[in-house]
Design a protein around this motif. Structure first.
Motif, PDB file in Angstrom:
ATOM      1  N   UNK A 161       0.846  -1.204   0.000  1.00 19.58           N
ATOM      2  CA  UNK A 161       0.000   0.000   0.000  1.00 19.58           C
ATOM      3  C   UNK A 161       0.874   1.245   0.000  1.00 19.58           C
ATOM      4  N   UNK A 162       1.920   1.221   0.805  1.00 21.10           N
ATOM      5  CA  UNK A 162       2.844   2.353   0.836  1.00 21.10           C
ATOM      6  C   UNK A 162       3.484   2.559  -0.531  1.00 21.10           C
ATOM      7  N   UNK A 163       3.858   1.459  -1.189  1.00 23.27           N
ATOM      8  CA  UNK A 163       4.455   1.562  -2.521  1.00 23.27           C
ATOM      9  C   UNK A 163       3.478   2.213  -3.500  1.00 23.27           C
ATOM     10  N   UNK A 164       2.210   1.816  -3.446  1.00 20.90           N
ATOM     11  CA  UNK A 164       1.212   2.401  -4.329  1.00 20.90           C
ATOM     12  C   UNK A 164       0.993   3.881  -4.057  1.00 20.90           C
ATOM     13  N   UNK A 185      -2.560   3.591  -5.131  1.00 23.10           N
ATOM     14  CA  UNK A 185      -2.189   4.523  -6.204  1.00 23.10           C
ATOM     15  C   UNK A 185      -3.404   5.350  -6.619  1.00 23.10           C
ATOM     16  N   UNK A 186      -4.512   4.675  -6.858  1.00 23.97           N
ATOM     17  CA  UNK A 186      -5.738   5.356  -7.253  1.00 23.97           C
ATOM     18  C   UNK A 186      -6.220   6.317  -6.166  1.00 23.97           C
ATOM     19  N   UNK A 187      -6.106   5.867  -4.915  1.00 27.36           N
ATOM     20  CA  UNK A 187      -6.587   6.677  -3.804  1.00 27.36           C
ATOM     21  C   UNK A 187      -5.849   8.006  -3.706  1.00 27.36           C
ATOM     22  N   UNK A 188      -4.531   7.971  -3.863  1.00 30.70           N
ATOM     23  CA  UNK A 188      -3.740   9.197  -3.780  1.00 30.70           C
ATOM     24  C   UNK A 188      -4.079  10.146  -4.916  1.00 30.70           C
ATOM     25  N   UNK A 189      -4.202   9.620  -6.131  1.00 32.11           N
ATOM     26  CA  UNK A 189      -4.539  10.488  -7.261  1.00 32.11           C
ATOM     27  C   UNK A 189      -5.929  11.095  -7.092  1.00 32.11           C
ATOM     28  N   UNK A 190      -6.866  10.282  -6.636  1.00 26.78           N
ATOM     29  CA  UNK A 190      -8.236  10.763  -6.462  1.00 26.78           C
ATOM     30  C   UNK A 190      -8.308  11.849  -5.380  1.00 26.78           C
ATOM     31  N   UNK A 191      -7.535  11.661  -4.326  1.00 27.36           N
ATOM     32  CA  UNK A 191      -7.605  12.566  -3.175  1.00 27.36           C
ATOM     33  C   UNK A 191      -6.770  13.824  -3.352  1.00 27.36           C
ATOM     34  N   UNK A 204      12.735  -2.720   3.191  1.00 29.82           N
ATOM     35  CA  UNK A 204      12.696  -1.295   2.844  1.00 29.82           C
ATOM     36  C   UNK A 204      12.439  -1.074   1.367  1.00 29.82           C
ATOM     37  N   UNK A 205      11.856   0.062   1.062  1.00 29.31           N
ATOM     38  CA  UNK A 205      11.553   0.448  -0.310  1.00 29.31           C
ATOM     39  C   UNK A 205      12.452   1.614  -0.695  1.00 29.31           C
ATOM     40  N   UNK A 206      13.122   1.499  -1.832  1.00 28.39           N
ATOM     41  CA  UNK A 206      13.987   2.573  -2.330  1.00 28.39           C
ATOM     42  C   UNK A 206      13.368   3.194  -3.573  1.00 28.39           C
ATOM     43  N   UNK A 207      13.529   4.500  -3.724  1.00 23.84           N
ATOM     44  CA  UNK A 207      13.022   5.228  -4.882  1.00 23.84           C
ATOM     45  C   UNK A 207      14.207   5.688  -5.710  1.00 23.84           C
TER      46      UNK A 207
END
Length: 343
Positions: A168-171, A208-214, A330-333
């Motif tokens: 979820x965090x990645x999305x 991903x959708x939630x962040x764009x929508x919000x 961990x997630x890296x960008x």
């Protein structure tokens, strides 16, 4: 117990609820002890700090069945290498990592492979999508041996642990990056999943959708399509999307196949006008970042995931010392400007 004397095998036997002979067989590596009793003896021997090096105890070999897709994509290739590294790293703890690849992703195939390989295993590590047939098979296996889910979870099965990123965090991160890259004008966005039955893929897509929508209402997710973990299909899906959606300006690739998307973008002359965000830093995604075809890559260190999942099984059987690595990796960008040097 008198703290002034050394812990004896009798003390361990009493605490573990087994016979002195069982403790003697375990600690002297004589074999012939059920895995549950062996694990209990080692657990209490550590708790009571018996005067011997328990990491050198010659316990029976543990067989870990590792089930995943064929390593035809970079992610699964890295996972395979990670398990090979784990085999070498934990060899002193007498563990055998046995890789088995699914012939296909049909639920019945996954369940049958799991049922077959678990018969002679002491633990299972599995990368599989969430389907009633798969969930039912895992739920039955966990009644006999521990199961660790990797990369995509199967909650409700009774699995021992999930090792992987917070999907979820990645999305959410991918959503914020997409929204910021597209800017105030926004535009239409396509999501390419491997299989939405992979809980990890569904979680990434939803977040991903939630962040764009919000936060970025000018960005519209027009569709989520499935590549079925087939890298070659992403080029076709991308071309189809541009024919169908005239305002397409962003693509979020949840799974494999960045090269297929890149082929389509080059052929259609859409490289400069399309934001492409994907997962896993590989030779392919690295080159696409450098070229400017990709804009961001979220990496989850499959090497670390593989090693950590084997360690979880070992700790279940009270073997080895904990590394301190988290279950949530961990997630890296990575962007074009912060790529790490190649080995």
């Amino acid at each position: 117990m008198n703290s002034r004397r050394k812990t004896s095998m009798g003390d361990v036997a009493k605490a573990a609820g087994v016979s002195y002979a069982t403790v003697e067989r375990v600690l002297n590596g004589r074999g012939g002890v059920a895995r549950e009793k062996e694990s209990r003896v080692l657990e209490w021997a550590r708790k009571l700090k018996i005067d011997r090096s328990l990491d050198e105890v010659s316990a029976r070999w543990l067989r870990i069945a590792i089930l995943m897709q064929k390593p035809t994509s970079p992610y699964y290739g890295s996972l395979k290498q990670g398990f090979e590294l784990a085999q070498k790293s934990f060899e002193a703890y007498r563990v055998m990592c046995q890789l088995t690849f699914f012939d296909n992703l049909e639920p019945q195939t996954i369940a049958a492979t799991l049922n077959r390989t678990s018969q002679k295993a002491d633990g299972v590590i599995i990368v599989a999508h969430e389907h009633p047939v798969v969930v039912d098979a895992v739920s039955k296996v966990v009644l006999k041996i521990p199961v660790v889910t990797l990369a995509s979870d199967l909650p409700g099965t009774g699995r021992l642990a999930y090792v992987g990123i917070d999907n979820r965090s990645a999305g959410r991160i991918a959503g914020e990056l997409m929204g910021r890259f597209l800017g105030a004008d926004g535009g239409q966005v396509l999501v390419i999943a491997g299989l939405r039955n992979f809980l990890g893929h569904e979680e990434r897509d939803g977040a991903f959708r939630s962040v764009l929508r919000r936060r970025f209402p000018a960005c519209e997710v027009v569709a989520t399509v499935e590549s079925r973990e087939n890298a070659e299909s992403t080029e076709r899906l991308t071309r189809d999307a541009f024919r169908k959606y005239s305002g397409l300006r962003g693509i979020y690739n949840i799974s494999v196949g960045d090269e297929g998307i890149a082929h389509a973008l080059r052929a259609l002359g859409r490289v400069q006008s399309t934001i492409l965000i994907g997962h896993e830093l590989t030779e392919i995604s690295r080159s696409l970042l450098i070229e400017g075809v990709m804009d961001a890559v979220l990496d989850q260190s499959p090497f670390v995931e593989a090693v950590r999942s084997v360690e979880v099984i070992l700790r279940h059987y009270n073997r080895g010392a904990p590394s301190g690595l988290p279950l949530q990796t961990p997630l890296s960008i990575y962007l074009q400007e912060n790529l790490p040097p190649t080995a």
